[in-house]
Design a protein around this motif. Structure first.
Motif, PDB file in Angstrom:
ATOM      1  N   HIS A  49      24.961  40.401  37.147  1.00  0.00           N
ATOM      2  CA  HIS A  49      25.856  40.741  36.063  1.00  0.00           C
ATOM      3  C   HIS A  49      25.106  40.696  34.746  1.00  0.00           C
ATOM      4  O   HIS A  49      24.162  39.955  34.574  1.00  0.00           O
ATOM      5  N   HIS A 140      30.966  31.962  31.795  1.00  0.00           N
ATOM      6  CA  HIS A 140      30.961  33.384  32.141  1.00  0.00           C
ATOM      7  C   HIS A 140      30.973  33.560  33.658  1.00  0.00           C
ATOM      8  O   HIS A 140      31.727  34.372  34.192  1.00  0.00           O
ATOM      9  N   GLN A 143      34.342  32.746  35.070  1.00  0.00           N
ATOM     10  CA  GLN A 143      35.277  33.837  34.798  1.00  0.00           C
ATOM     11  C   GLN A 143      35.033  35.006  35.754  1.00  0.00           C
ATOM     12  O   GLN A 143      35.970  35.581  36.281  1.00  0.00           O
ATOM     13  N   GLN A 144      33.769  35.332  35.982  1.00  0.00           N
ATOM     14  CA  GLN A 144      33.434  36.409  36.911  1.00  0.00           C
ATOM     15  C   GLN A 144      33.942  36.080  38.315  1.00  0.00           C
ATOM     16  O   GLN A 144      34.480  36.928  39.004  1.00  0.00           O
ATOM     17  N   MET A 146      36.434  34.073  39.092  1.00  0.00           N
ATOM     18  CA  MET A 146      37.892  34.124  39.108  1.00  0.00           C
ATOM     19  C   MET A 146      38.380  35.576  39.123  1.00  0.00           C
ATOM     20  O   MET A 146      39.338  35.890  39.799  1.00  0.00           O
ATOM     21  N   ASN A 147      37.704  36.456  38.397  1.00  0.00           N
ATOM     22  CA  ASN A 147      38.083  37.875  38.365  1.00  0.00           C
ATOM     23  C   ASN A 147      37.898  38.534  39.724  1.00  0.00           C
ATOM     24  O   ASN A 147      38.644  39.439  40.073  1.00  0.00           O
ATOM     25  N   ARG A 148      36.905  38.120  40.476  1.00  0.00           N
ATOM     26  CA  ARG A 148      36.678  38.683  41.801  1.00  0.00           C
ATOM     27  C   ARG A 148      37.807  38.339  42.752  1.00  0.00           C
ATOM     28  O   ARG A 148      38.087  39.077  43.678  1.00  0.00           O
ATOM     29  N   ASN A 150      40.921  38.230  42.000  1.00  0.00           N
ATOM     30  CA  ASN A 150      42.163  38.960  41.661  1.00  0.00           C
ATOM     31  C   ASN A 150      42.087  40.380  42.073  1.00  0.00           C
ATOM     32  O   ASN A 150      41.348  41.162  42.032  1.00  0.00           O
TER      33      ASN A 150
END
Length: 150
Positions: A49, A140, A143-144, A146-148, A150
Protein backbone atom coordinates in the motif's frame (compact mmCIF):
# COMPACT_ATOMS: atom_id res chain seq x y z
CA UNK A 1 -8.08 -3.27 24.65
CA UNK A 2 -4.44 -3.02 23.57
CA UNK A 3 -3.95 -6.73 24.12
CA UNK A 4 -6.80 -7.52 21.73
CA UNK A 5 -5.20 -5.41 18.98
CA UNK A 6 -1.87 -7.25 19.09
CA UNK A 7 -3.17 -10.48 17.46
CA UNK A 8 -5.11 -8.43 14.91
CA UNK A 9 -2.06 -6.37 13.97
CA UNK A 10 0.13 -9.47 13.89
CA UNK A 11 -2.33 -11.13 11.54
CA UNK A 12 -2.52 -8.02 9.38
CA UNK A 13 1.25 -7.84 9.13
CA UNK A 14 1.44 -11.49 8.14
CA UNK A 15 -1.32 -11.13 5.56
CA UNK A 16 0.09 -7.94 4.09
CA UNK A 17 3.60 -9.33 3.91
CA UNK A 18 2.35 -11.86 1.38
CA UNK A 19 0.85 -9.10 -0.78
CA UNK A 20 4.03 -7.07 -1.13
CA UNK A 21 5.90 -9.51 -3.40
CA UNK A 22 2.90 -9.47 -5.71
CA UNK A 23 3.12 -5.69 -5.97
CA UNK A 24 6.85 -5.85 -6.59
CA UNK A 25 6.40 -8.55 -9.22
CA UNK A 26 3.57 -6.63 -10.84
CA UNK A 27 5.74 -3.54 -11.05
CA UNK A 28 8.33 -5.53 -12.96
CA UNK A 29 5.88 -6.64 -15.64
CA UNK A 30 5.64 -4.37 -18.68
CA UNK A 31 2.24 -2.76 -19.08
CA UNK A 32 1.26 -3.49 -15.51
CA UNK A 33 -1.00 -0.88 -13.91
CA UNK A 34 1.42 -0.75 -10.99
CA UNK A 35 4.54 -0.42 -13.11
CA UNK A 36 6.50 2.75 -12.90
CA UNK A 37 8.37 4.53 -10.22
CA UNK A 38 5.56 5.28 -7.80
CA UNK A 39 5.98 4.80 -4.08
CA UNK A 40 4.07 1.49 -4.02
CA UNK A 41 6.80 -0.24 -2.12
CA UNK A 42 6.51 -2.22 1.00
CA UNK A 43 6.10 0.06 3.93
CA UNK A 44 6.95 -0.63 7.53
CA UNK A 45 4.84 -3.51 8.68
CA UNK A 46 4.39 -4.92 5.22
CA UNK A 47 2.10 -4.54 2.33
CA UNK A 48 2.23 -2.86 -0.98
CA UNK A 49 0.00 0.00 0.00
CA UNK A 50 1.05 3.55 -0.57
CA UNK A 51 2.38 5.48 2.36
CA UNK A 52 -0.29 7.58 4.05
CA UNK A 53 0.01 11.18 2.88
CA UNK A 54 0.00 12.59 6.41
CA UNK A 55 3.12 10.66 7.43
CA UNK A 56 5.22 13.83 7.07
CA UNK A 57 8.25 12.25 5.42
CA UNK A 58 11.29 14.44 4.88
CA UNK A 59 13.03 14.43 1.51
CA UNK A 60 15.86 12.43 3.08
CA UNK A 61 13.40 9.83 4.38
CA UNK A 62 11.69 9.62 0.98
CA UNK A 63 15.07 9.03 -0.65
CA UNK A 64 16.04 6.38 1.89
CA UNK A 65 12.70 4.58 1.56
CA UNK A 66 12.94 4.70 -2.22
CA UNK A 67 16.43 3.15 -2.08
CA UNK A 68 15.14 0.38 0.20
CA UNK A 69 12.19 -0.20 -2.15
CA UNK A 70 14.43 -0.43 -5.20
CA UNK A 71 16.81 -2.79 -3.44
CA UNK A 72 13.94 -4.98 -2.29
CA UNK A 73 12.43 -5.04 -5.76
CA UNK A 74 15.77 -5.96 -7.31
CA UNK A 75 16.33 -8.78 -4.82
CA UNK A 76 12.86 -10.23 -5.41
CA UNK A 77 13.19 -9.95 -9.18
CA UNK A 78 16.39 -11.99 -8.83
CA UNK A 79 14.39 -14.81 -7.26
CA UNK A 80 11.49 -14.97 -9.73
CA UNK A 81 12.40 -16.43 -13.12
CA UNK A 82 11.27 -14.83 -16.40
CA UNK A 83 9.15 -17.94 -17.04
CA UNK A 84 7.40 -17.51 -13.69
CA UNK A 85 6.75 -13.84 -14.42
CA UNK A 86 5.15 -14.86 -17.71
CA UNK A 87 3.09 -17.57 -15.97
CA UNK A 88 1.78 -15.01 -13.49
CA UNK A 89 0.98 -12.57 -16.29
CA UNK A 90 -0.90 -15.30 -18.18
CA UNK A 91 -2.80 -16.39 -15.08
CA UNK A 92 -3.88 -12.80 -14.44
CA UNK A 93 -4.97 -12.40 -18.06
CA UNK A 94 -7.11 -15.51 -17.54
CA UNK A 95 -8.82 -13.89 -14.56
CA UNK A 96 -6.85 -15.46 -11.73
CA UNK A 97 -5.98 -13.38 -8.69
CA UNK A 98 -2.28 -12.39 -8.66
CA UNK A 99 -1.76 -13.59 -5.09
CA UNK A 100 -3.27 -16.99 -5.89
CA UNK A 101 -1.23 -17.26 -9.08
CA UNK A 102 2.01 -16.50 -7.28
CA UNK A 103 1.13 -18.89 -4.49
CA UNK A 104 0.77 -21.64 -7.08
CA UNK A 105 3.73 -20.70 -9.28
CA UNK A 106 6.46 -19.89 -6.76
CA UNK A 107 8.27 -22.68 -4.97
CA UNK A 108 8.26 -22.97 -1.19
CA UNK A 109 11.92 -21.95 -1.21
CA UNK A 110 11.20 -18.84 -3.30
CA UNK A 111 8.37 -17.82 -0.98
CA UNK A 112 10.68 -18.23 2.02
CA UNK A 113 13.39 -16.15 0.34
CA UNK A 114 10.90 -13.41 -0.50
CA UNK A 115 9.49 -13.47 3.03
CA UNK A 116 13.03 -13.07 4.41
CA UNK A 117 13.76 -10.15 2.06
CA UNK A 118 10.50 -8.47 3.04
CA UNK A 119 11.19 -8.85 6.76
CA UNK A 120 14.61 -7.26 6.33
CA UNK A 121 13.09 -4.49 4.21
CA UNK A 122 10.44 -3.71 6.83
CA UNK A 123 13.12 -3.47 9.52
CA UNK A 124 15.16 -1.09 7.37
CA UNK A 125 12.11 1.05 6.68
CA UNK A 126 11.10 1.13 10.33
CA UNK A 127 14.58 2.44 11.17
CA UNK A 128 14.03 5.38 8.80
CA UNK A 129 10.79 6.49 10.46
CA UNK A 130 10.47 8.46 13.67
CA UNK A 131 8.43 6.94 16.53
CA UNK A 132 5.54 9.28 15.65
CA UNK A 133 5.63 8.21 11.99
CA UNK A 134 5.75 4.57 13.06
CA UNK A 135 2.61 5.15 15.14
CA UNK A 136 0.84 6.78 12.17
CA UNK A 137 1.91 3.86 10.02
CA UNK A 138 0.46 1.37 12.52
CA UNK A 139 -2.81 3.34 12.53
CA UNK A 140 -2.84 3.34 8.73
CA UNK A 141 -2.26 -0.41 8.65
CA UNK A 142 -5.03 -1.01 11.16
CA UNK A 143 -7.40 1.10 9.06
CA UNK A 144 -6.43 -0.81 5.91
CA UNK A 145 -7.04 -4.08 7.72
CA UNK A 146 -10.44 -2.93 8.96
CA UNK A 147 -11.41 -1.71 5.46
CA UNK A 148 -10.59 -5.11 3.99
CA UNK A 149 -13.09 -6.69 6.34
CA UNK A 150 -15.95 -4.52 5.05
Amino acid sequence: MKLKLIPILTGAIAALSIATPTIVLAQSMPGSPTSGDRMMAPHPGGGGHMMPPDLGLTEQQKTQLDQIRKSTRSQIEGIVTPEQKQQVKTAIANGEDMKDAMDTILSTEQKAQIRSIMQASRKQMQAVLTPEQQQKMRQHMQQQFMNRGN
